[in-house]
Every structure is written in C-alpha cells, then in structure tokens.
Motif scaffolding. Structure first.
Motif, PDB file in Angstrom:
ATOM      1  N   HIS A 197       0.831  -1.191   0.000  1.00  9.02           N
ATOM      2  CA  HIS A 197       0.000   0.000   0.000  1.00  9.02           C
ATOM      3  C   HIS A 197       0.867   1.243   0.000  1.00  9.02           C
ATOM      4  CE1 HIS A 197       0.576  -0.697   4.370  1.00  9.02           C
ATOM      5  NE2 HIS A 197       0.410   0.602   4.528  1.00  9.02           N
ATOM      6  N   PRO A 237      -2.916  -4.858  -4.356  1.00  9.16           N
ATOM      7  CA  PRO A 237      -2.928  -3.980  -3.185  1.00  9.16           C
ATOM      8  C   PRO A 237      -3.263  -4.752  -1.920  1.00  9.16           C
ATOM      9  CG  PRO A 237      -4.067  -2.939  -5.022  1.00  9.16           C
ATOM     10  CD  PRO A 237      -3.804  -4.359  -5.425  1.00  9.16           C
ATOM     11  N   GLY A 242      -6.973  -0.053   3.209  1.00  6.55           N
ATOM     12  CA  GLY A 242      -7.044   0.645   1.932  1.00  6.55           C
ATOM     13  C   GLY A 242      -8.204   0.236   1.054  1.00  6.55           C
ATOM     14  N   GLY A 246      -5.061   0.200  -2.540  1.00  5.35           N
ATOM     15  CA  GLY A 246      -3.619   0.390  -2.398  1.00  5.35           C
ATOM     16  C   GLY A 246      -3.250   1.759  -1.874  1.00  5.35           C
TER      17      GLY A 246
END
Length: 303
Positions: A197, A237, A242, A246
């Motif tokens: 991320h 990701p 998140g 990502g």
C-alpha cells in the motif's frame, strides 16, 4: 518459487547449445529480428537483472485503483528526458539503528506531536531486516531514475551510524526542492495480511506541519505509483487496509507532515507473512518493485 535467500537471484535459464546455419532468407530477416529483440529487452526479458518470473500472490491479479481502469503503460522516456528533475528516495530506517537505541528513541517534533527519532524497522521471521530491504530497493530505483536523467538524492545510504530522524528525512527533500519524494518501507503486520500500500499525506495545518499545498500532488503521485507497482510486479494492493485501492491516508507520520514537496510512503509488502516475505527477499522481485515505483514517478514527473 523456492526461497533462495535475500541477496541471491534465481538461476538464469540456460541457452540452447544448438546452432543452425543461417540461410540467405533468414539473414535477410536479421535486422527486423534485432529490432524486435531490442523492443523486448527494453521492457524486460527473462535474462534481465531482476527480470525473472515474479512470485505472484495466489489468487491475486492487477486491480484498478479506486475503481478506475489502469492506464496503458506509457513508453519510457528517452534517456536524459528527466534532466532538471530532482527525486529524493528515503530508504526507511537504517541498518545500524539497532546499535543506537538511545539516539533513535529520543523524541523529535513532527509538527502535530513529538515522536521517536526513528525505529529499527521490522524483519522477516527468518531475521532479514526491513532496513536492508529498503536500501537495496532504493539503490535499484536510483539507478533507474538516473538513467532517465533525473537527479536523485538518498536520505541515507548506510553511510551514517543511525537515522536520520524523521524530521531530517523530510527536511532533506524540502531543502533540495524535490519534484517528488518517496519513502520506501515494508510492513510488519500479522500473517495472512498481504500486499502493498501507498501512504498519502492527509490535510494537516498544525505547528510546524502544513501539508495543504502537497496533498493534491502527493495523491496524484501515489496513484501513479500504485498503478505502476501493480502493472510491473503483478502483486495486488493490501488485503488488510485501503479497501483494495492500495491507497491509505495518514496524518501521524512526521516524514509526510513536515514535507513541503510531493511525497508518499510505500509499504511494499508484509515481512511477517511467509508468502510476501518470499517476494521481498527475492532479488528479481525487488527489481520489479523498483521498476514499478520508477514508472509511477516518471509518469508523475512527465505530467
């Protein structure tokens, strides 16, 4: 792929010993074939340093960021085309931090609060430290950007006893008026938490911290880095924060709060997860990680 150690590369494919005489017709095709090979080599073939098969997380696939389709790969800029652009690469932590606990534990002002100068970072379960990972990727990224003509500065190159502290890391980018800055890290989350991320600066205006001018350009930089990283590494990701984009926004990181230039952090994977650790300790994957970051940064700098 089996674990081969943090500093080793996967075995390179052997070339066939067979050679056949070239006929006149084949010879006539050589110039075209060489041109095609040049294009292939430019985007990375199996014999490139770090160009071997990436260990792709099971069940993962490159996903669009924030529901938007990923942009088609843009041609790499010609060598020298980033002349005049300055990039600061911040390899997270320092391999020698563990020998200077009192120094890295002292508090520094990060604008909104006081925080430890630095930490030792995390490590794989086998003991390979994050600080060695970040420095290795930083070197690879520097080489790629310098080939495009950018001026690159590292906040540390294993050339100091500890640190620098988080406030100094931000100050280095500010002082050179970097066009882009990126801090390289690897996470130390729980097993089963996988993926990378990119951390963006949130809106902060408190004390010495004022991110208002860099929030928008940093978000653009972060999105481009995410897209480049997914495209080149083939990894997805993070599955634990998140929301699959990502992208994560934070307001507690001094390296972002004190920055006056567009800046992001990237957590390239989770060192405490066995599958992610196998990627992070692979030299070929680290090369792809650097290439993905480079593509994102170059795209941002080109506008």
């Amino acid at each position: 792929m089996s674990y081969t150690g943090p500093d080793s590369e996967p075995p390179q494919p052997r070339r066939s010993p067979l050679r056949r005489p070239l006929t006149v017709v084949v010879a006539a095709l050589v110039p075209g074939a060489l041109l095609a090979w040049g294009v292939y080599a430019a985007v990375g073939g199996p014999d490139d340093a770090g160009g071997g098969d990436a260990e792709k997380p099971a069940g993962s696939s490159p996903a669009p960021v924030s529901g938007k389709p990923s942009a088609s790969p843009s041609p790499l800029p010609a060598p020298g085309s980033l002349k005049g652009k300055v990039v600061v690469i911040d390899p997270g932590h320092n391999p020698a931090n563990f020998q200077h606990t009192s120094e890295i534990n002292r508090k520094v002002n990060v604008g909104t609060h006081w925080k430890e100068c630095d930490t030792t970072g995390t490590a794989t379960n086998a003991g390979w430290p994050e600080a060695k990972f970040t420095l290795d990727v930083a070197h690879r990224l520097r080489d790629l950007l310098e080939k495009r003509g950018a001026t690159v500065k590292l906040t540390q190159d294993g050339d100091r006893p500890y640190g620098p502290c988080v406030d100094e890391r931000a100050r280095i980018g500010n002082e050179v008026k970097a066009d882009a800055a990126i801090s390289i890290h690897a996470d130390g989350s729980g097993s089963g938490n996988r993926g990378f991320h990119v951390i963006l600066p949130g809106r902060v205006h408190d004390g010495a911290a004022d991110t208002r001018a860099i929030v928008a350009p940093s978000a653009e930089l972060g999105e481009r880095v995410v897209n480049g990283f997914v495209r080149v590494t083939g990894t997805a990701p993070a599955n634990y924060l998140g929301d699959g984009t990502g992208l994560v926004t934070r307001t507690d990181l001094g390296g972002l709060n004190l920055s006056t230039v567009p800046k992001v952090f990237i957590e390239c994977g989770n060192m405490r997860d066995g599958a992610d650790a196998a990627l992070l300790t692979s030299g070929s994957w680290r090369q792809k990680a650097a290439q993905g970051m480079s593509e994102g940064i170059v795209s941002f700098l080109r506008g």
